[in-house]
Write a protein that holds these residues in place. Structure first.
Motif, short mmCIF file in Angstrom:
data_model
loop_
_atom_site.label_atom_id
_atom_site.label_comp_id
_atom_site.label_asym_id
_atom_site.label_seq_id
_atom_site.Cartn_x
_atom_site.Cartn_y
_atom_site.Cartn_z
N LEU A 105 -62.05 104.37 -50.25
CA LEU A 105 -61.19 103.15 -50.47
C LEU A 105 -60.11 103.14 -49.30
CD1 LEU A 105 -60.24 100.89 -52.19
CD2 LEU A 105 -59.07 102.38 -53.48
N GLN A 106 -59.63 104.11 -48.59
CA GLN A 106 -58.69 103.97 -47.81
C GLN A 106 -59.32 103.78 -46.34
OE1 GLN A 106 -57.04 108.27 -47.76
NE2 GLN A 106 -55.51 107.68 -49.27
N GLU A 109 -59.89 100.12 -46.62
CA GLU A 109 -58.49 99.20 -46.18
C GLU A 109 -58.33 99.01 -44.75
OE1 GLU A 109 -55.60 101.17 -48.63
OE2 GLU A 109 -56.28 100.07 -50.42
N ASN A 112 -60.62 96.51 -43.10
CA ASN A 112 -60.14 95.36 -43.44
C ASN A 112 -58.93 95.00 -42.44
OD1 ASN A 112 -60.24 92.80 -44.80
ND2 ASN A 112 -58.94 93.32 -46.26
N ALA A 113 -57.86 95.88 -42.46
CA ALA A 113 -56.67 95.29 -41.59
C ALA A 113 -57.18 94.99 -39.98
CB ALA A 113 -55.73 96.39 -41.85
#
Length: 561
Positions: A105-106, A109, A112-113
């Motif tokens: 999950l990290q 993220e 995506n950033a």
């Protein structure tokens, strides 16, 4: 080893995916344009399908070289990994190395950033996965979910899946139908055509700094295509080995002999045909042989069937041959016993035979008068002789008929010295004989005033009863006349007889009037004409269709002065 000998700056047929040596034919240019379009237009997923060795990796590197500085790319050459490892590799290539133990999950993220930051700067991110057929189905599904990182208007991450045809088979599976629906631009690479192999070899040699003219003969290029089937990797392998063999032989020409020996060595080693390919070729050969044999067998059977039909149609059946034989035999017997005269424009005059007449009496001219100038005219024949000739049976002898001269037209000239027609009684048959006189001068013929009546005949005749048309005596009657078993007015019904058959056999014809006359004469025994009892005796009445016989007259024996 052979660079200086052939004048090359570098090896022209290396197996490395160098974009410098990429040969762009129509198929490669179309595939390259499709990849550029899918990336620049942010289509999300683009696929590139091609057989092994067709140059997919080389084309991907050529695509990377053409992408602008605003496109950030990630090339994955070994996709046989899990999704977490693949995600970590993508982040590392984009400049974000995840720490060990970072959760999935990290990492999502962080990715995506980075994608949003690149989009804000006007850039684009593309992930190119080579050998994508090695990806596991769960990994492909995770990539589809990863493509959901997007804005409301456009995709912020593009994927290029390059693989062999097995990738198409994977995408066709039901569990990957959602991913297949997202592939907006499919591209495909095809092997080189026969005529493109020579151009491919020339392009590679020119890129290596030499001239291909006169280096490979036409025979060598034909054998090269037969070995490689247009796959560029196999072309490179065979050409490199052929140049080595030509260098060893001390020649700067690769001809058919050198190429043949090279291909033979390659087939013995790693490039020999697989057992599956050998069995496929054998099966195809057997299948072709079976199809050709079946076609030839069908054609031969049709030809044989046509020949049998023609021979069957040409050969008479046994029953037809028997009928023809009976007809010929009866006709021959009738010609020996019967004298017939049926002129084309005169009434028929038929005489039953008892003695053989002179040759002149059997010809139509024997009964002609006036026009032919020989013998009396048809009108001069006694009507009694005509009536006696058509009685139901010729078994009984008729009374001597005395001919008499019938009235003729006043203007008709009388034939000079014409002997009379004599009727001679002989046994049980009467014969009308017209002696042959001297032929006088021909005079115009006039139509006689009185004519002998022509008997009516049935339009159809039974083939089983062979009736002599000229004499009016059937073959069945001939036997009865000779043996004298049955008289002229009675007949015994045999097994299988019909009233129509008896009428045709006894009278020579059959019609409704005659059948009614026979039925009336045998009212007690013939209640139904279709049911006859064998052994019964039928009474044969006179033929109602014939005229009544004229009374006998004294013949005119006077000669013409």
């Amino acid at each position: 080893m052979y660079l200086t000998f052939f004048g090359f700056r570098e090896k022209p047929f290396n197996l490395t995916p160098d974009p410098k040596f990429l040969y762009l034919n129509a198929s490669y240019r179309e595939a390259l344009a499709s990849l550029r379009f899918g990336i620049n237009e942010r289509k999300g997923f683009v696929s590139l399908i091609g057989e092994a060795g067709t140059g997919k990796t080389t084309l991907l590197r050529r695509l990377l070289a053409e992408l602008g500085p605003d496109v950030r790319s990630v090339l994955v050459l070994n996709p046989a990994v899990g999704f977490d490892e693949l995600l970590a590799f993508i982040l590392t290539d984009l400049g974000h190395v995840p720490a060990p133990g970072t959760r999935k999950l990290q990492m999502l993220e962080i990715l995506n950033a980075e994608l949003l930051d690149t989009l804000a700067r006007g850039g684009n991110v593309v992930v190119l996965i080579d050998e994508a057929q090695d990806l596991a189905i769960p990994v492909l599904e995770e990539l589809r979910l990863l493509s959901n990182l997007e804005t409301a208007k456009e995709k912020i991450l593009q994927f290029v899946l390059a693989g062999q045809p097995e990738l198409d088979d994977m995408l066709a599976k039901p569990e990957l139908r959602q991913l297949r629906q997202r592939i907006a631009v499919p591209a495909r690479l095809r092997p080189l055509a026969r005529g493109e192999v020579a151009a491919y070899v020339a392009a590679r040699i020119a890129a290596a700094g030499s001239d291909a003219r006169g280096l490979f003969t036409a025979s060598a290029l034909r054998q090269l295509y037969g070995f490689s089937r247009g796959v560029p990797r196999l072309v490179n392998v065979a050409c490199d080995s052929a140049l080595v063999n030509a260098y060893a032989a001390g020649t700067r020409l690769v001809d058919g002999k050198i190429m043949r020996a090279t291909i033979k060595d390659l087939r013995r080693g790693a490039y020999r045909r697989s057992p599956a390919a050998v069995w496929r070729m054998r099966f195809a050969t057997v299948a072709i042989a079976v199809v050709v044999g079946a076609v030839m067998g069908i054609a031969a059977s049709r030809l044989a069937g046509g020949s049998r039909e023609r021979s069957t149609a040409a050969a008479p059946t046994p029953s037809a041959a028997l009928q023809l034989s009976r007809a010929e035999r009866t006709r021959a017997e009738g010609e020996s016993r019967v004298a017939v005269a049926v002129p084309s424009s005169e009434p028929e005059v038929i005489a039953a035979a008892g003695a053989t007449p002179p040759p002149e009496a059997a010809t139509p001219s024997a009964f002609r008068g006036g026009a032919d100038g020989a013998g009396p005219s048809a009108a001069e024949v006694p009507a009694a002789a005509v009536g006696a000739a058509f009685q139901p049976s010729g078994g009984a002898a008729s009374a001597a008929a005395t001919p008499s001269r019938a009235p003729v037209a006043a203007e008709e000239p009388v034939a000079a010295a014409a002997p009379p027609v004599a009727a001679v009684a002989d046994g049980n048959a009467s014969t009308v004989v017209a002696p042959s006189p001297a032929r006088p001068r021909r005079t115009p013929r006039t139509k006689p005033m009185a004519r002998a009546a022509r008997p009516r005949r049935s339009p159809t005749r039974d083939l089983d009863v062979d009736t002599d048309v000229r004499s009016g005596v059937s073959s069945g009657d001939a036997g009865e006349v000779e043996s004298g078993v049955t008289d002229e007015h009675h007949v015994v019904i045999q097994e299988g007889d019909t009233l129509t058959g008896i009428a045709r056999r006894k009278y020579g014809h059959s019609n409704a009037e005659l059948l009614r006359a026979i039925q009336r004469a045998n009212a007690d025994s013939v209640a139904d004409r279709n049911r006859l009892m064998p052994g019964e005796t039928l009474v044969l009445p006179p033929d109602p269709s014939l005229p009544e016989p004229m009374p006998a007259a004294t013949p005119d024996v006077r000669g013409t002065p």
